[in-house]
Design a protein around this motif. Sequence first.
Motif, short mmCIF file in Angstrom:
data_model
loop_
_atom_site.label_atom_id
_atom_site.label_comp_id
_atom_site.label_asym_id
_atom_site.label_seq_id
_atom_site.Cartn_x
_atom_site.Cartn_y
_atom_site.Cartn_z
N HIS A 17 0.87 -1.21 0.10
CA HIS A 17 0.00 0.11 -0.13
C HIS A 17 0.87 1.26 -0.10
CE1 HIS A 17 -2.23 -3.08 1.77
NE2 HIS A 17 -3.40 -2.66 1.31
N ALA B 59 3.05 8.54 -5.13
CA ALA B 59 2.33 8.66 -6.71
C ALA B 59 2.95 7.91 -7.52
CB ALA B 59 2.69 10.25 -7.20
N GLU B 60 2.51 7.53 -8.41
CA GLU B 60 3.33 6.72 -9.57
C GLU B 60 4.25 7.21 -9.98
OE1 GLU B 60 1.76 4.21 -12.29
OE2 GLU B 60 0.33 3.20 -10.61
N ARG B 61 5.64 6.57 -10.40
CA ARG B 61 6.48 7.22 -11.08
C ARG B 61 6.97 8.28 -10.48
NH1 ARG B 61 4.56 7.47 -17.31
NH2 ARG B 61 3.42 5.44 -17.54
N SER B 62 6.93 8.32 -8.99
CA SER B 62 7.63 9.34 -8.31
C SER B 62 9.25 9.30 -8.04
CB SER B 62 6.98 9.59 -7.14
OG SER B 62 6.59 8.56 -6.39
N ARG C 72 6.23 -5.74 -8.37
CA ARG C 72 5.31 -5.04 -9.25
C ARG C 72 4.92 -3.55 -8.74
NH1 ARG C 72 2.68 -10.73 -11.23
NH2 ARG C 72 3.84 -10.99 -12.98
N ALA C 73 4.53 -3.70 -7.49
CA ALA C 73 4.04 -2.51 -6.73
C ALA C 73 5.27 -1.36 -6.63
CB ALA C 73 3.81 -2.84 -5.06
N LYS D 52 7.59 -1.26 -8.97
CA LYS D 52 8.08 -0.82 -10.29
C LYS D 52 6.81 0.33 -10.51
CE LYS D 52 6.58 -3.05 -13.88
NZ LYS D 52 5.98 -4.13 -15.13
N SER D 53 5.70 0.42 -9.99
CA SER D 53 4.55 1.33 -10.45
C SER D 53 4.91 2.76 -9.71
CB SER D 53 3.34 0.92 -9.91
OG SER D 53 3.50 1.01 -8.11
N VAL D 54 5.84 2.76 -8.67
CA VAL D 54 6.40 4.03 -8.25
C VAL D 54 7.80 4.55 -8.83
CG1 VAL D 54 5.00 3.86 -6.00
CG2 VAL D 54 7.41 3.15 -6.19
N ARG E 131 10.00 5.73 -12.00
CA ARG E 131 9.65 6.31 -13.59
C ARG E 131 10.33 5.36 -14.37
NH1 ARG E 131 14.64 7.74 -15.40
NH2 ARG E 131 16.35 8.55 -14.32
N ARG F 292 12.87 0.04 -15.20
CA ARG F 292 11.41 0.01 -15.52
C ARG F 292 11.37 0.45 -17.02
NH1 ARG F 292 6.08 2.93 -13.20
NH2 ARG F 292 4.87 2.55 -15.12
#
Lengths: 269, 269
Positions: B98, B102-105, B126-127, B129-131, B133, B268
């Motif tokens: 959780h 933010a994404e890509r931060s 994977r989680a 990877k989402s944050v 860039r 990424r």
Amino acid sequence: MNQTSYVHGYSVREAVRLSDQASTLSELLHYDTCYPDGSRVLECGCGTGAQTVHLAADSPRARIVSMDLSSDSLAQAQAKVHGAGHRNVTFQLADVFHLPFAERSFDHVFVCFLLEHLAEPLRALRALKSVLRPGGSITVIEGDHGSWYCHPQTAEAARTVQCLIAIQARLGGNALIGRQLFPLLAEAGFDGVRVSPRMVYVDDSKPELVEGFSKNTFIAMVQGVRVQALTLGLMDAASWDKGIADMLRAAEQGGTFCYTFFKGAGVRP
Amino acid sequence: MNQTSYVHGYSVREAVRLSDQASTLSELLHYDTCYPDGSRVLECGCGTGAQTVHLAADSPRARIVSMDLSSDSLAQAQAKVHGAGHRNVTFQLADVFHLPFAERSFDHVFVCFLLEHLAEPLRALRALKSVLRPGGSITVIEGDHGSWYCHPQTAEAARTVQCLIAIQARLGGNALIGRQLFPLLAEAGFDGVRVSPRMVYVDDSKPELVEGFSKNTFIAMVQGVRVQALTLGLMDAASWDKGIADMLRAAEQGGTFCYTFFKGAGVRP
């Protein structure tokens, strides 16, 4: 060790396996061994010359004597080394426990994949020390089958490797000798002993090592003792075959494969 | 993983062990991690900050966010990092599943000794990877307890390590995750994945590692699960104590000790 008790046998397949091993791993194992021009080098236990070709290439003007107690292996080694164009090696039929050389007659001794097959590795190291001049070096490279693991790993795969270790022990050898090089060299009376592990780690990014090490060296070596393992009742055929299949699975995409060689060196006081 | 299921517990001794481990192994594990000035770095699972101090020191002008889901650990990490004089780290209570970012931060993500404790390491990657860039990197360092062996080795010593592996598995973790980093990072969708093993080899020539790794890191970690191992009936007390004594023997003169960490990296897409 006598000739018939050599755990890997003397088959053509074994010669190919040793050659695959050397070609794939030569840089990892040999890159830091280079003897000076004119130095006298004894390679003890050259077998079919799989390592000798690298030794000869990396020390082109050293005077190398490569010995083995199998005349068949020695003939193969000579053909291989001469075929590769090297003229700095002479070959001699000899036993490490009855060395036909004068005391202190070599500047360097090189041993690769020999001690693992001997019931008395310490006595061999002391014998080799006696033909080394004071200040001369010994270099020893050995594997350690207990260092192997892979992913995915299964109990059956691990048991096939344990069979190889057990069979080598029954023949008077020691497949776990890599980890023991430091205390062995120290106890044999060498100075300045140092040991460096040479880990082979294989994943999808290294297709040459998948073929050259995982499949054609390590798994092939384990497969080589199938008959002995089944005959001795160490595993049943179905479990054995599953273990080998599992190891081959670890050499496919998504699998990983690990093994560590040890390279030790010391100096005669 | 929730806080109470962390296999090593949260004791002071454990904090010391982690610190010993990091101080001794820091060069081996961290020498090739250095983030550019101004880059945004997320350290996920900083624990008590044993690795954070090295991360902060080696990337002095990176902007590091170190997170953990234990507030106690986080407080210790903050005290340790600030005590060492580093001002480039902020601390945040957070759960990898959780993430409060933010994404890509982030430009880079750093993970050390976390995945081994998670039931869903792939979901965690994977989680993370989402944050990250696109073009940003992830670096993951994990151990692999199945890589351990020593000399002299005994069945009891090996069984104590198997107990640690089994207990970690019961808690939902995976003590053999080091060998799996390559396929995990690839499956999580990172590009250019590469993994390098970092083998710790200890013999008499390395007294700092005998203390800093063999005794105070690895054997101490195994000893830490004695009560669980006996309570679960995985070993009897006499065998356990012999196993630990045998491992300590391998940390004495003439013994050797081997363990391998794995360091993986990817980008990424």
